[in-house]
Scaffold this motif. Structure first.
Motif, mmCIF file in Angstrom:
data_model
loop_
_atom_site.group_PDB
_atom_site.id
_atom_site.type_symbol
_atom_site.label_atom_id
_atom_site.label_comp_id
_atom_site.label_asym_id
_atom_site.label_seq_id
_atom_site.Cartn_x
_atom_site.Cartn_y
_atom_site.Cartn_z
ATOM 1 N N TYR A 61 0.844 -1.194 0.000
ATOM 2 C CA TYR A 61 0.000 0.000 0.000
ATOM 3 C C TYR A 61 0.884 1.250 0.000
ATOM 4 O O TYR A 61 1.097 1.863 1.055
ATOM 5 C CB TYR A 61 -0.926 0.003 1.223
ATOM 6 N N PRO A 62 1.423 1.621 -1.159
ATOM 7 C CA PRO A 62 2.334 2.776 -1.232
ATOM 8 C C PRO A 62 1.673 4.070 -0.758
ATOM 9 O O PRO A 62 0.450 4.208 -0.803
ATOM 10 C CB PRO A 62 2.665 2.858 -2.731
ATOM 11 N N CYS A 63 2.520 4.971 -0.306
ATOM 12 C CA CYS A 63 2.037 6.302 0.117
ATOM 13 C C CYS A 63 0.939 6.188 1.169
ATOM 14 O O CYS A 63 -0.070 6.895 1.133
ATOM 15 C CB CYS A 63 1.552 7.112 -1.078
ATOM 16 N N PHE A 64 1.140 5.259 2.095
ATOM 17 C CA PHE A 64 0.212 5.057 3.215
ATOM 18 C C PHE A 64 -1.211 4.759 2.731
ATOM 19 O O PHE A 64 -2.191 5.211 3.322
ATOM 20 C CB PHE A 64 0.238 6.265 4.159
ATOM 21 N N GLY A 65 -1.281 3.987 1.633
ATOM 22 C CA GLY A 65 -2.571 3.542 1.126
ATOM 23 C C GLY A 65 -3.339 4.606 0.376
ATOM 24 O O GLY A 65 -4.571 4.516 0.242
ATOM 25 N N HIS A 66 -2.631 5.608 -0.142
ATOM 26 C CA HIS A 66 -3.296 6.732 -0.822
ATOM 27 C C HIS A 66 -4.184 6.270 -1.981
ATOM 28 O O HIS A 66 -5.333 6.706 -2.119
ATOM 29 C CB HIS A 66 -2.238 7.715 -1.335
ATOM 30 N N ALA A 67 -3.662 5.381 -2.823
ATOM 31 C CA ALA A 67 -4.402 4.953 -4.025
ATOM 32 C C ALA A 67 -5.692 4.211 -3.688
ATOM 33 O O ALA A 67 -6.679 4.290 -4.424
ATOM 34 C CB ALA A 67 -3.511 4.086 -4.911
ATOM 35 N N VAL A 163 4.772 18.999 0.937
ATOM 36 C CA VAL A 163 4.429 17.915 0.021
ATOM 37 C C VAL A 163 4.721 16.605 0.749
ATOM 38 O O VAL A 163 5.886 16.206 0.874
ATOM 39 C CB VAL A 163 5.238 17.981 -1.292
ATOM 40 N N PHE A 164 3.670 15.969 1.260
ATOM 41 C CA PHE A 164 3.808 14.701 1.974
ATOM 42 C C PHE A 164 3.258 13.584 1.102
ATOM 43 O O PHE A 164 2.157 13.699 0.551
ATOM 44 C CB PHE A 164 3.081 14.749 3.314
ATOM 45 N N SER A 165 4.010 12.508 1.004
ATOM 46 C CA SER A 165 3.629 11.405 0.107
ATOM 47 C C SER A 165 2.247 10.848 0.426
ATOM 48 O O SER A 165 1.501 10.476 -0.469
ATOM 49 C CB SER A 165 4.679 10.290 0.168
ATOM 50 N N GLY A 166 1.906 10.783 1.704
ATOM 51 C CA GLY A 166 0.609 10.245 2.089
ATOM 52 C C GLY A 166 -0.554 11.129 1.670
ATOM 53 O O GLY A 166 -1.698 10.676 1.640
ATOM 54 N N ILE A 167 -0.265 12.390 1.346
ATOM 55 C CA ILE A 167 -1.307 13.335 0.923
ATOM 56 C C ILE A 167 -1.379 13.429 -0.589
ATOM 57 O O ILE A 167 -2.474 13.435 -1.164
ATOM 58 C CB ILE A 167 -1.057 14.730 1.537
ATOM 59 N N VAL A 168 -0.216 13.482 -1.261
ATOM 60 C CA VAL A 168 -0.205 13.685 -2.725
ATOM 61 C C VAL A 168 -0.167 12.384 -3.511
ATOM 62 O O VAL A 168 -0.408 12.373 -4.721
ATOM 63 C CB VAL A 168 0.981 14.585 -3.152
ATOM 64 N N GLY A 169 0.155 11.259 -2.859
ATOM 65 C CA GLY A 169 0.159 9.972 -3.556
ATOM 66 C C GLY A 169 1.384 9.722 -4.406
ATOM 67 O O GLY A 169 1.376 8.850 -5.277
ATOM 68 N N VAL A 170 2.440 10.466 -4.183
ATOM 69 C CA VAL A 170 3.724 10.270 -4.871
ATOM 70 C C VAL A 170 4.806 10.303 -3.810
ATOM 71 O O VAL A 170 4.770 11.137 -2.899
ATOM 72 C CB VAL A 170 3.995 11.387 -5.912
ATOM 73 N N GLU A 171 5.770 9.383 -3.902
ATOM 74 C CA GLU A 171 6.805 9.345 -2.881
ATOM 75 C C GLU A 171 8.196 9.337 -3.498
ATOM 76 O O GLU A 171 8.394 8.949 -4.643
ATOM 77 C CB GLU A 171 6.623 8.124 -1.973
ATOM 78 N N LYS A 172 9.158 9.810 -2.719
ATOM 79 C CA LYS A 172 10.554 9.727 -3.125
ATOM 80 C C LYS A 172 10.924 8.250 -3.305
ATOM 81 O O LYS A 172 10.434 7.411 -2.544
ATOM 82 C CB LYS A 172 11.479 10.314 -2.057
ATOM 83 N N PRO A 173 11.761 7.935 -4.267
ATOM 84 C CA PRO A 173 12.582 8.811 -5.113
ATOM 85 C C PRO A 173 11.936 9.232 -6.425
ATOM 86 O O PRO A 173 12.650 9.650 -7.339
ATOM 87 C CB PRO A 173 13.819 7.948 -5.369
ATOM 88 N N ASP A 174 10.625 9.155 -6.543
ATOM 89 C CA ASP A 174 9.959 9.591 -7.767
ATOM 90 C C ASP A 174 10.159 11.102 -7.928
ATOM 91 O O ASP A 174 9.726 11.879 -7.065
ATOM 92 C CB ASP A 174 8.467 9.268 -7.672
ATOM 93 N N PRO A 175 10.777 11.550 -9.012
ATOM 94 C CA PRO A 175 11.026 12.982 -9.207
ATOM 95 C C PRO A 175 9.757 13.824 -9.217
ATOM 96 O O PRO A 175 9.805 15.035 -8.982
ATOM 97 C CB PRO A 175 11.721 13.049 -10.579
#
Length: 266
Positions: A61-67, A163-175
């Motif tokens: 569940y990437p990005c804390f299950g965002h998707a 910009v938090f990955s759990g909010i925007v649904g994108v996480e590092k290292p994704d540019p």
């Protein structure tokens, strides 16, 4: 022209850059178990099991299950339960839920974290210079809404946007997470932005790939720092050094320009 005089925005990582955990994460899991009357689990085994469970949960569940629109608390419940199972501790559901709530509540406060003493002064200095300051982190909304404010890092005084990955649904290292940061900063050109972090894989390389400037901090004297330098990365020990480097680079550039002008006049 110096880097600082050309900058309009600084983005910065959180954990390992602005704040740090107090002790090992596994310690808090063991303390939670003890607090509900259980024998203390093995600290080392618990810590390693947490790392494995976190990696597995983040992969599923990437990005804390965002998707999947998973609630943050459910993501962490899954991770915590898996941590104890991997460590060989199989508690009944009621007991495990009590342990979970101790852990979840603890990490929703400032208790497990320490603020580096140079974090707040650096962020305030950057904003005073007229730079927009953005937080870019692979964390959930609780960092934005609870943890950073509890640590004295507030929107409007220490930082402007996040910009938090759990909010925007994108996480590092994704540019793309850095591209989102540039958009939030006001569609700033990447060459007018600097990112500061502590990971060459998650911070330095992806931010540079967007055209941003990048800098790494080696607060804990990691053995990897020398290999970072060998790749050409700018590696500094802390934000005090980062501040001094930026100021010196600006001063040196101004001196060079003055000397060049004087030479032309003569």
């Amino acid at each position: 022209m110096s880097l600082l005089s050309n900058l309009q925005c600084i983005t910065i990582d959180v954990t390992g850059t602005l704040i740090a955990y107090k002790g090992e994460l596994g310690d808090y899991y063991c303390m939670a178990a003890k607090s509900v009357g259980l024998p203390s689990p093995d600290y080392k085994r618990m810590h390693e099991s947490f790392k494995a469970a976190y990696t597995a949960t983040a992969k599923q569940y990437p990005c804390f299950g965002h998707a999947t629109k998973m609630a943050n608390i459910d993501w962490w419940r899954l991770c915590v339960h898996d941590s104890f199972i991997r460590a060989g501790y199989k508690y009944d559901d009621e007991t495990l839920e009590k342990v979970f709530w101790r852990i979840y509540s603890s990490f929703g406060s400032s208790a497990p974290y320490s603020l580096f003493p140079d974090s707040q002064p650096f962020l305030r200095w950057a904003r005073k210079k007229g730079l927009k300051v953005g937080i870019v982190s692979n964390e959930s909304y609780r960092y934005q809404d609870v943890i950073l404010p509890a640590m004295g890092l507030n929107q409007g005084s220490e930082w402007d946007f996040s910009v938090f990955s759990g909010i925007v649904g994108v996480e590092k290292p994704d540019p793309r997470i850095y591209e989102i940061a540039l958009e939030k900063a006001g569609n700033i050109a990447p060459e007018k932005a600097l990112h500061i972090g502590d990971s060459i894989r998650k911070d330095y390389i992806p931010s540079q790939s967007t055209g941003m400037h990048a800098m790494l901090l080696d607060r804990f004297k990691t053995p990897d720092a020398e290999s970072w330098r060998q790749t050409g990365a700018l590696v500094l020990p802390d934000l005090v050094a980062a501040h001094k480097w930026l100021i010196k680079e600006e001063t040196d550039a101004a001196t060079g320009e003055a000397q060049s002008l004087q030479k032309d006049i003569s």
